[in-house]
Design an enzyme around this catalytic site. Structure first.
Site, PDB file in Angstrom:
ATOM      1  N   LYS A  52      10.646 -13.377   2.199  1.00 49.62           N
ATOM      2  CA  LYS A  52      11.327 -12.515   3.171  1.00 49.62           C
ATOM      3  C   LYS A  52      11.240 -13.155   4.559  1.00 49.62           C
ATOM      4  O   LYS A  52      12.215 -13.192   5.314  1.00 49.62           O
ATOM      5  CB  LYS A  52      10.722 -11.104   3.164  1.00 49.62           C
ATOM      6  N   GLN A  96       5.549  -3.571   1.732  1.00 49.80           N
ATOM      7  CA  GLN A  96       5.656  -4.183   0.402  1.00 49.80           C
ATOM      8  C   GLN A  96       4.964  -3.302  -0.649  1.00 49.80           C
ATOM      9  O   GLN A  96       3.792  -2.958  -0.495  1.00 49.80           O
ATOM     10  CB  GLN A  96       5.019  -5.587   0.451  1.00 49.80           C
ATOM     11  N   ASP A 119      14.603  -0.868   3.439  1.00 50.48           N
ATOM     12  CA  ASP A 119      14.543  -0.829   1.972  1.00 50.48           C
ATOM     13  C   ASP A 119      15.359   0.350   1.433  1.00 50.48           C
ATOM     14  O   ASP A 119      15.623   0.442   0.244  1.00 50.48           O
ATOM     15  CB  ASP A 119      13.080  -0.649   1.519  1.00 50.48           C
TER      16      ASP A 119
END
Ligand code: NAP
Length: 280
Positions: A52, A96, A119
């Site tokens: 990322k 995460q 997300d």
């Protein structure tokens, strides 16, 4: 033999579009910024976080990675999330997953500013996706839609079957296919005759996490098959949920693993961060 949908190539195309938009935004004084928080030492999560960060560098974004110890408390993690919510140089915040067991994913995600929830896991964003009026789409299902679109595959009116009903892949995937006017069926572990349903699919999206599970006899001649699965075999090789050897003999289009859906996921995260930065 099916046409191979080249996820790496399509991801590279989308990333160069993002990089160009980032340049234009920087000229106006805004540099898109993504903060990624990882708690603990999960090796797979560490690789995802590294990728990322690399993705951000590739397109010219500012990025910050927060590596917190396994024993981080909920209070400490929430303090960091709240600090980033108020940081104007950060447009996207990603925590995460999975988090260590003592931390509750839902509580943490609910505390991310929905405008920075790149997300698209916050319940407000999930609800917006349901009604079709959204700012962000969850990265993996959104990546699948781009793969279909860039491969010239029209979803409208097609029989679409999604195997898997997780909150991060299966459910939102079904919703996006529905928004694109597909006729959508969702299968899961309690589906009675899975092969009978998958054989009806013009477009089959598989996200179950079982290596090579969908075989050629479960697929209609000429179907489009999208394999979201990422499974490590005993020999360490990455493989999908679809048995490529037999299914590629029947499908008209297929995504390989690796090199199919995988490269799109981080690309769509970058796209969401760009969207958030444009709105600031
Ligand atoms: P998950 O949360 O474990 O969900 C798996 C789903 O598959 C569940 O809905 C489960 O049904 C269903 N399932 C399991 N066994 C089944 C069977 N025998 N027949 C029919 N359905 C079955 O997994 P996930 O997070 O959605 O991930 C799925 C796969 O995609 C994994 O391999 C993951 O690594 C991969 N993935 C890839 C990317 C990427 O960027 N390429 C991103 C995310 C995930 P129940 O609900 O009934 O239990």
């Amino acid at each position: 033999m099916a046409n191979i949908i080249d996820g790496k190539k399509i991801a590279a195309e989308v990333r160069s579009e993002i990089a160009a938009e980032c340049e234009a935004l920087k000229a106006k004084g805004v540099t898109p910024g993504l903060a990624v928080i990882i708690v603990g030492e999960d090796p797979a999560s560490k690789v995802y976080v590294k990728n990322k960060k690399k993705g951000c560098e590739e397109v010219g974004f500012h990025s910050e990675v927060y590596e917190l110890p396994e024993n981080t408390s909920e209070k400490e993690l929430l303090e960091l999330v709240h600090k980033l919510n108020g940081d104007d140089s950060i447009h996207g915040i990603l925590v995460q997953l999975p988090l260590p067991k003592h931390l509750n994913d839902e509580i943490i995600i609910a505390n991310i500013d929905p405008k920075k929830d790149v997300d698209a896991f916050h319940e407000l964003n999930v609800g917006k996706i349901m009604i079709g009026n959204y700012d962000f789409l969850p990265c993996t299902p959104a990546g699948v839609m781009v793969l279909l679109e860039k491969s010239g595959i029209d979803v409208s009116g097609k029989e679409c079957v999604v195997v898997g009903r997780s909150n991060i892949v299966g459910k939102p995937q079904a919703m996006l296919l529905l928004h694109a006017n597909g006729t959508v069926t969702v299968c899961h572990s309690r589906t009675k005759d899975l092969a009978e349903v998958t054989r009806r699919a013009d477009i089959l999206v598989v996200a179950i996490g079982k290596a090579d599970f969908i075989t050629g006899d479960m697929v209609k001649e000429g179907a489009v098959v999208i394999d979201v699965g990422m499974n490590r075999k005993a020999d360490g090789k990455l493989t999908g949920d679809v048995d490529f050897a037999t299914v590629s003999q029947k499908a008209s289009y297929i995504t390989p693993v690796p090199g199919g859906v995988g490269p799109m996921t981080i690309t769509m995260l970058l796209k969401n961060t760009l969207t958030a930065a444009k709105k600031c």
